[in-house]
Design a protein around this motif. Structure first.
Motif, PDB file in Angstrom:
ATOM      1  N   ALA A 206       1.022  -1.159  -0.025  1.00  0.00           N
ATOM      2  CA  ALA A 206       0.107   0.287   0.294  1.00  0.00           C
ATOM      3  C   ALA A 206       1.428   0.983  -0.118  1.00  0.00           C
ATOM      4  CB  ALA A 206      -1.017   0.000   1.320  1.00  0.00           C
ATOM      5  N   ILE A 207       0.853   2.303  -0.814  1.00  0.00           N
ATOM      6  CA  ILE A 207       1.520   3.008  -0.601  1.00  0.00           C
ATOM      7  C   ILE A 207       0.359   4.574  -0.877  1.00  0.00           C
ATOM      8  CG2 ILE A 207       2.768   5.029  -2.187  1.00  0.00           C
ATOM      9  CD1 ILE A 207       3.567   1.951  -1.817  1.00  0.00           C
ATOM     10  N   ALA A 208       0.788   5.304   0.045  1.00  0.00           N
ATOM     11  CA  ALA A 208       0.209   6.685   0.659  1.00  0.00           C
ATOM     12  C   ALA A 208       0.494   8.028   0.417  1.00  0.00           C
ATOM     13  CB  ALA A 208      -0.488   6.528   1.818  1.00  0.00           C
ATOM     14  N   TRP A 209      -0.472   8.830  -0.552  1.00  0.00           N
ATOM     15  CA  TRP A 209       0.647   9.784   0.008  1.00  0.00           C
ATOM     16  C   TRP A 209      -0.692  11.040   1.124  1.00  0.00           C
ATOM     17  CZ3 TRP A 209       3.732  12.386  -3.715  1.00  0.00           C
ATOM     18  CH2 TRP A 209       3.623  11.811  -5.054  1.00  0.00           C
ATOM     19  N   PHE A 210       1.014  12.090   1.423  1.00  0.00           N
ATOM     20  CA  PHE A 210       0.335  12.823   2.804  1.00  0.00           C
ATOM     21  C   PHE A 210       0.940  13.992   2.522  1.00  0.00           C
ATOM     22  CE2 PHE A 210       0.001   9.382   5.640  1.00  0.00           C
ATOM     23  CZ  PHE A 210      -0.044   8.559   5.572  1.00  0.00           C
ATOM     24  N   ARG A 211       0.593  15.077   2.849  1.00  0.00           N
ATOM     25  CA  ARG A 211       0.793  16.042   2.516  1.00  0.00           C
ATOM     26  C   ARG A 211       0.867  17.587   4.090  1.00  0.00           C
ATOM     27  NH1 ARG A 211      -4.440  18.771  -0.204  1.00  0.00           N
ATOM     28  NH2 ARG A 211      -6.172  19.185   1.195  1.00  0.00           N
TER      29      ARG A 211
ATOM     30  N   SER B  19      -4.835  11.009   0.206  1.00  0.00           N
ATOM     31  CA  SER B  19      -4.878   8.814  -0.669  1.00  0.00           C
ATOM     32  C   SER B  19      -4.059   8.126  -0.282  1.00  0.00           C
ATOM     33  CB  SER B  19      -4.979   9.795  -2.306  1.00  0.00           C
ATOM     34  OG  SER B  19      -5.450   8.668  -3.008  1.00  0.00           O
ATOM     35  N   CYS B  20      -4.186   7.274  -1.035  1.00  0.00           N
ATOM     36  CA  CYS B  20      -2.971   5.746  -0.435  1.00  0.00           C
ATOM     37  C   CYS B  20      -4.659   4.607  -1.401  1.00  0.00           C
ATOM     38  CB  CYS B  20      -4.132   5.761   0.504  1.00  0.00           C
ATOM     39  SG  CYS B  20      -3.726   4.000   1.283  1.00  0.00           S
ATOM     40  N   ILE B  21      -3.463   3.756  -2.217  1.00  0.00           N
ATOM     41  CA  ILE B  21      -3.748   2.699  -3.128  1.00  0.00           C
ATOM     42  C   ILE B  21      -3.308   1.592  -2.162  1.00  0.00           C
ATOM     43  CG2 ILE B  21      -2.174   3.527  -4.520  1.00  0.00           C
ATOM     44  CD1 ILE B  21      -3.109   1.992  -7.159  1.00  0.00           C
ATOM     45  N   SER B  22      -4.392   1.045  -2.338  1.00  0.00           N
ATOM     46  CA  SER B  22      -3.547  -0.543  -1.693  1.00  0.00           C
ATOM     47  C   SER B  22      -3.079  -1.636  -2.941  1.00  0.00           C
ATOM     48  CB  SER B  22      -4.613  -1.609  -1.035  1.00  0.00           C
ATOM     49  OG  SER B  22      -5.557  -1.815  -1.765  1.00  0.00           O
ATOM     50  N   SER B  23      -2.391  -2.238  -2.077  1.00  0.00           N
ATOM     51  CA  SER B  23      -1.648  -3.627  -2.711  1.00  0.00           C
ATOM     52  C   SER B  23      -2.609  -4.662  -4.184  1.00  0.00           C
ATOM     53  CB  SER B  23      -0.642  -4.990  -2.409  1.00  0.00           C
ATOM     54  OG  SER B  23      -1.895  -5.313  -1.065  1.00  0.00           O
TER      55      SER B  23
ATOM     56  N   VAL C 131      -8.745   2.281  -4.184  1.00  0.00           N
ATOM     57  CA  VAL C 131      -8.117   3.962  -3.830  1.00  0.00           C
ATOM     58  C   VAL C 131      -8.930   4.007  -2.736  1.00  0.00           C
ATOM     59  CG1 VAL C 131      -6.609   4.016  -5.766  1.00  0.00           C
ATOM     60  CG2 VAL C 131      -9.106   4.362  -5.899  1.00  0.00           C
ATOM     61  N   THR C 132      -8.455   4.897  -1.833  1.00  0.00           N
ATOM     62  CA  THR C 132      -9.443   5.949  -0.783  1.00  0.00           C
ATOM     63  C   THR C 132      -8.521   7.278  -1.242  1.00  0.00           C
ATOM     64  OG1 THR C 132      -8.584   3.672   0.608  1.00  0.00           O
ATOM     65  CG2 THR C 132      -9.609   6.300   1.839  1.00  0.00           C
ATOM     66  N   TYR C 133      -9.873   8.078  -0.169  1.00  0.00           N
ATOM     67  CA  TYR C 133      -9.298   9.849  -0.881  1.00  0.00           C
ATOM     68  C   TYR C 133      -9.662  10.101   0.604  1.00  0.00           C
ATOM     69  CZ  TYR C 133      -8.099   9.036  -5.476  1.00  0.00           C
ATOM     70  OH  TYR C 133      -7.893   8.542  -7.090  1.00  0.00           O
ATOM     71  N   TYR C 134      -8.970  10.905   1.198  1.00  0.00           N
ATOM     72  CA  TYR C 134      -8.818  10.498   2.262  1.00  0.00           C
ATOM     73  C   TYR C 134      -9.729  12.262   2.740  1.00  0.00           C
ATOM     74  CZ  TYR C 134      -6.017   7.271   3.447  1.00  0.00           C
ATOM     75  OH  TYR C 134      -6.094   5.559   3.570  1.00  0.00           O
ATOM     76  N   PRO C 135      -9.115  13.420   2.851  1.00  0.00           N
ATOM     77  CA  PRO C 135      -9.815  14.996   2.881  1.00  0.00           C
ATOM     78  C   PRO C 135     -11.351  15.011   1.773  1.00  0.00           C
ATOM     79  CG  PRO C 135      -7.453  15.249   2.667  1.00  0.00           C
ATOM     80  CD  PRO C 135      -7.449  14.278   2.542  1.00  0.00           C
TER      81      PRO C 135
ATOM     82  N   ARG D 163     -11.040  15.188  -7.231  1.00  0.00           N
ATOM     83  CA  ARG D 163      -9.715  16.391  -8.155  1.00  0.00           C
ATOM     84  C   ARG D 163      -8.643  15.567  -8.312  1.00  0.00           C
ATOM     85  NH1 ARG D 163      -7.844  20.850  -5.474  1.00  0.00           N
ATOM     86  NH2 ARG D 163      -8.253  19.788  -3.086  1.00  0.00           N
ATOM     87  N   PHE D 164      -8.509  14.848  -6.726  1.00  0.00           N
ATOM     88  CA  PHE D 164      -6.997  14.038  -6.883  1.00  0.00           C
ATOM     89  C   PHE D 164      -7.215  12.316  -7.356  1.00  0.00           C
ATOM     90  CE2 PHE D 164      -4.481  16.988  -3.966  1.00  0.00           C
ATOM     91  CZ  PHE D 164      -4.741  18.012  -4.139  1.00  0.00           C
ATOM     92  N   ILE D 165      -6.164  11.724  -8.219  1.00  0.00           N
ATOM     93  CA  ILE D 165      -6.446  10.475  -8.524  1.00  0.00           C
ATOM     94  C   ILE D 165      -5.130   9.918  -8.464  1.00  0.00           C
ATOM     95  CG2 ILE D 165      -6.583   8.938 -10.566  1.00  0.00           C
ATOM     96  CD1 ILE D 165      -8.532  11.505 -12.258  1.00  0.00           C
ATOM     97  N   ILE D 166      -5.323   8.933  -7.815  1.00  0.00           N
ATOM     98  CA  ILE D 166      -4.049   7.981  -7.567  1.00  0.00           C
ATOM     99  C   ILE D 166      -4.054   6.648  -7.943  1.00  0.00           C
ATOM    100  CG2 ILE D 166      -5.017   6.669  -5.845  1.00  0.00           C
ATOM    101  CD1 ILE D 166      -2.024   7.098  -3.924  1.00  0.00           C
ATOM    102  N   SER D 167      -2.703   6.432  -8.524  1.00  0.00           N
ATOM    103  CA  SER D 167      -3.003   5.616  -9.969  1.00  0.00           C
ATOM    104  C   SER D 167      -1.645   4.476  -9.593  1.00  0.00           C
ATOM    105  CB  SER D 167      -3.030   5.467 -11.030  1.00  0.00           C
ATOM    106  OG  SER D 167      -1.844   6.992 -11.193  1.00  0.00           O
ATOM    107  N   ARG D 168      -1.169   3.491 -10.513  1.00  0.00           N
ATOM    108  CA  ARG D 168       0.579   3.230  -9.928  1.00  0.00           C
ATOM    109  C   ARG D 168       0.846   2.708 -12.186  1.00  0.00           C
ATOM    110  NH1 ARG D 168       1.496  -0.100  -5.436  1.00  0.00           N
ATOM    111  NH2 ARG D 168       0.164  -0.536  -4.457  1.00  0.00           N
ATOM    112  N   ASP D 169       1.904   2.692 -11.825  1.00  0.00           N
ATOM    113  CA  ASP D 169       2.692   2.764 -13.147  1.00  0.00           C
ATOM    114  C   ASP D 169       3.726   1.047 -13.340  1.00  0.00           C
ATOM    115  OD1 ASP D 169       3.781   1.662 -15.862  1.00  0.00           O
ATOM    116  OD2 ASP D 169       3.714   3.554 -16.389  1.00  0.00           O
TER     117      ASP D 169
END
Length: 122
Positions: free
Chosen positions: A32-37, A48-52, A56-60, A66-72
């Protein structure tokens, strides 16, 4: 484990920006990879967080829609696409990873990268 967030910079209100989180010798796709600020004078918050398994989860509420989390996975990179940015998005953005393979979001990350500064100018 070394995580590196990049892609920050100075942008105008309403612009888009894509942040990247990369790692060396650590396969992000298993974790799981998360973004914090952390904004000036404020506590760090989860964005936001993307699990294994790519849930996906967006917190605030302020970033939902507006925000999108993704993997490559081929690039071993996790992105945070920031659209229609606002002055309140100004912060240092960090990516973080769980240490356990197959992990879900919501836990406390084990590894943190250095942040990248996003400044939104009005």
């Amino acid at each position: 484990v070394q995580l590196q967030a990049s892609g920050g910079g100075l942008v105008q209100v309403g612009d888009s920006l894509r942040l990247s989180c990369t790692a060396s010798r650590f396969a992000l796709n298993y974790h799981a990879i998360a973004w914090f600020r952390q904004a000036p004078g404020k506590e760090r918050e989860g964005v936001s967080c993307i699990s294994s398994n790519n849930s996906v989860t967006y917190y605030p509420d302020s970033v939902k829609g507006r925000f999108i989390i993704s993997r490559d996975n081929a690039k071993n990179t996790v992105y945070l696409q920031m659209n229609t940015v606002k002055p309140e998005d100004t912060a240092v953005y960090y990516c973080a990873a769980t240490g356990r393979r197959g992990s879900s979001c919501g836990g406390i990350p084990d590894f943190w990268g250095k942040g990248t500064l996003v400044t939104v100018s009005s």
